[in-house]
Each structure stands twice: as structure tokens, then as C-alpha cells.
Design an enzyme around this catalytic site. Structure first.
Site, mmCIF file in Angstrom:
data_model
loop_
_atom_site.group_PDB
_atom_site.id
_atom_site.type_symbol
_atom_site.label_atom_id
_atom_site.label_comp_id
_atom_site.label_asym_id
_atom_site.label_seq_id
_atom_site.Cartn_x
_atom_site.Cartn_y
_atom_site.Cartn_z
ATOM 1 C CB SER A 21 -0.909 0.017 1.230
ATOM 2 O OG SER A 21 -1.612 1.240 1.308
ATOM 3 C CB THR A 73 -8.243 -1.392 2.878
ATOM 4 O OG1 THR A 73 -8.455 -1.673 1.494
ATOM 5 C CG2 THR A 73 -7.104 -2.252 3.407
ATOM 6 C CE LYS A 77 -12.177 -0.288 1.480
ATOM 7 N NZ LYS A 77 -12.166 0.245 0.096
ATOM 8 C CG ASN A 98 -12.502 5.028 3.184
ATOM 9 O OD1 ASN A 98 -13.331 5.816 3.654
ATOM 10 N ND2 ASN A 98 -11.521 5.427 2.387
ATOM 11 C CG ASP A 113 -12.963 3.736 -0.371
ATOM 12 O OD1 ASP A 113 -11.809 4.182 -0.474
ATOM 13 O OD2 ASP A 113 -13.240 2.710 0.271
ATOM 14 N N GLY A 137 -18.280 -6.346 -9.344
ATOM 15 C CA GLY A 137 -17.906 -6.253 -7.948
ATOM 16 C C GLY A 137 -18.935 -5.497 -7.133
ATOM 17 C CB ALA A 138 -21.740 -6.205 -5.375
ATOM 18 N N GLY A 140 -17.224 -3.882 -0.582
ATOM 19 C CA GLY A 140 -17.077 -2.549 -0.015
ATOM 20 C C GLY A 140 -16.657 -1.500 -1.027
ATOM 21 C CB ALA A 141 -13.993 -1.396 -3.597
ATOM 22 C CE1 TYR A 231 -1.794 2.006 -4.498
ATOM 23 C CE2 TYR A 231 -4.087 1.568 -3.943
ATOM 24 C CZ TYR A 231 -2.772 1.755 -3.552
ATOM 25 O OH TYR A 231 -2.426 1.690 -2.230
#
Length: 286
Positions: A21, A73, A77, A98, A113, A137-138, A140-141, A231
Site C-alpha cells: 500500500s 480496507t 470495510k 474506509n 472511497d 464487484g459489489a 465494499g469498494a 492501482y
């Protein structure tokens, strides 16, 4: 001349597999630029042999050590909410946190986020067609990215997740928050990609330890825009395939920086220099 007192401040990040990170460096670099003695630690569940079930103990320890708060993270979350005293309106609506701020003996949960993704998308794909999109994708992000896109004006969203119940729950939540939009739980990915203007990717696929693409690359067409949350690395296989096909793309760096901008403000009480944080992130990833 009065002596300048550098206020000590501590914060941290809790998650699993977070050794790569860049969040600590972003926070501490900006803190130093603002004259703060800012210490930011990684609390990696994998490294310390812990699990999300240990969150109550980890939060209590952080409070006892005098931390101002924590970033949260994957995979914590949503689970962390049960450990908190209060939530911001966005965190409550999204059911995901977050950033946790410790203040006056209470724990406050926030979500930066969604704003981080929205700000990155607004800057990186300013003229994107928002008529329709597919989200993979469903978790936390994914909750944050869906909220961000609908906040920006996305008119139709099809949500896909390996766990059908999680996709259905996200669809229900977003439909309640954005009644003017058309939000469905996706069934046929090829069909939805054939109709969509763009793709939002909100799963870990593409990270170093989760290689590959989250969908068959042949479903990508030149007319699609593709927005990524991963990322590390910035150039995921999904983005490589999308660019090869002529798609407009957005890497996950902007979301990483702007969620940190929001979290820095909450944890330190200071307004960060977003341009400086973007420049520092760029220097670390080149």
C-alpha cells in the site's frame, strides 16, 4: 521568535495483504509538508495472524495507543461498522467505512472511497457517456464506485458479482438512494456489455496476487470507457486489453489519491494539497 511546535499525530491502515500500500507514504509525505510529525502504520491482518473477527481488539489497541484514527480496507470495510459509535451520512447509506476517526472517546465511521472515485472519474474521463454502465464487484469498494457513478449522473447500472446475493443487495441499496436511475442485478454479462457505454471494475482481479482479467477481453469494444480501482499495478491486464482495443481508460491511481485526500482531512483536521499528493503518488509509481 516563538519556537514552532510540531504536533505529533498517529494513524494507521487495517486490512489484509497491504504491504504494498502507498497510503502510508501519501499521508506522511503530506503531513511533513504541512509541518506535522505524522506516523502512519500498517496493521496487516496477514502479517499479524489476525482476521476481521479481531477488529474490536485492534481498534481498542489503536485507541489506547493514541491514534487519531484508522483507514480501513479489504476485507474489513463493512464488518468494522459494528465496532463504531456513529457513521457519516454517506457511510450509513453505503454500509461501508474506509476511515475511522477516534474523538472524545467515540468512534466515527466515514467513507471517502466514493468521493475519491467520483473525483478521479470526473477529472480523468470528463466527457464520458453516462447513459449506461456495467459494474463488476459489489463488495465494499463496489458500493463506493456504484454510489459515485450514480452521483455523477449514470442513468443505468448493471451490477455483477460472484455472490449473486451481494449483487442483489447492492442493487437494492442503490435503487433506494437513486430512484431516478435504472439499476439492475446483471444476469448476462455479454448482453449487458453490448448495451453499456462503459465498465466499472471493483474487484481485486488484476492485483499482483490476483492476476488476470475480470471478464473476457473480447467483450470490450472501442466505444467503451473502462474505469479501474486497482492501482498496484497501475497498468492492470484489464487496462492493457482495453487500451489495445482503443477504449478510453482510467486507472485506479486517482481513486487511491483522492480517497487519501479525504481521509487526511478527517484524520488530521487539515486541508491537504491534492495536487501535491497527486504528484507524490505519481513519483512513487513511475
Amino acid at each position: 521568535m516563538a519556537e514552532t511546535i510540531i504536533r505529533p499525530l498517529k494513524a494507521g491502515l487495517i486490512g489484509a495483504g497491504i504491504q504494498a500500500s502507498l497510503t502510508p507514504a501519501m499521508h506522511m509525505k503530506e503531513g511533513a509538508a504541512q509541518g506535522l510529525n505524522y506516523e502512519y502504520e500498517l496493521i496487516d491482518l496477514n502479517r499479524i495472524g489476525a482476521s476481521p473477527a479481531d477488529l474490536p481488539k485492534l481498534l481498542a489497541k489503536a485507541e489506547a495507543q493514541g491514534l487519531a484514527g484508522l483507514n480501513i480496507t479489504h476485507p474489513c470495510k463493512q464488518i468494522v461498522i459494528s465496532c463504531l459509535d456513529d457513521l457519516s451520512s454517506e457511510a450509513r447509506a453505503l454500509g461501508a467505512v474506509n476511515t475511522v476517526v477516534f474523538k472524545d472517546g467515540r468512534r466515527y465511521g466515514h467513507n471517502t472511497d466514493w468521493w475519491g472515485f467520483a473525483e478521479s472519474f470526473r477529472r480523468g474521463l470528463p466527457d464520458a457517456d453516462l447513459s449506461s454502465g456495467v459494474q463488476l464487484g459489489a463488495g465494499g469498494a463496489g458500493v463506493a464506485t456504484a454510489y459515485a457513478m450514480l452521483f455523477l449522473g449514470l442513468q443505468r447500472l448493471a451490477v455483477f458479482d460472484r455472490e449473486a446475493e451481494r449483487a442483489a443487495a447492492l442493487t437494492e441499496t442503490m435503487a433506494r438512494l437513486f430512484p431516478a436511475a435504472s439499476i439492475i442485478t446483471g444476469r448476462d454479462l455479454a448482453s449487458e456489455m453490448g448495451q453499456a457505454a462503459g465498465l466499472i471494475h471493483a474487484t481485486p482481479t488484476g492485483m499482483t496476487k490476483y492476476p488476470g482479467t475480470p471478464l473476457p477481453p473480447e467483450l470490450l469494444e472501442e466505444r467503451h470507457w473502462v474505469a479501474e480501482i486497482v492501482y498496484f499495478p497501475l497498468e492492470t491486464e484489464l487496462l492493457r486489453q482495453a487500451r489495445h482495443r482503443g477504449c478510453r481508460t482510467l486507472d485506479g491511481g486517482g481513486m487511491a489519491v483522492f480517497q487519501a485526500v479525504g481521509a487526511f482531512r478527517l484524520l488530521t483536521g487539515r486541508t491537504p494539497d491534492a495536487a501535491r499528493m497527486l504528484a507524490h503518488f505519481k513519483a512513487m509509481t513511475e
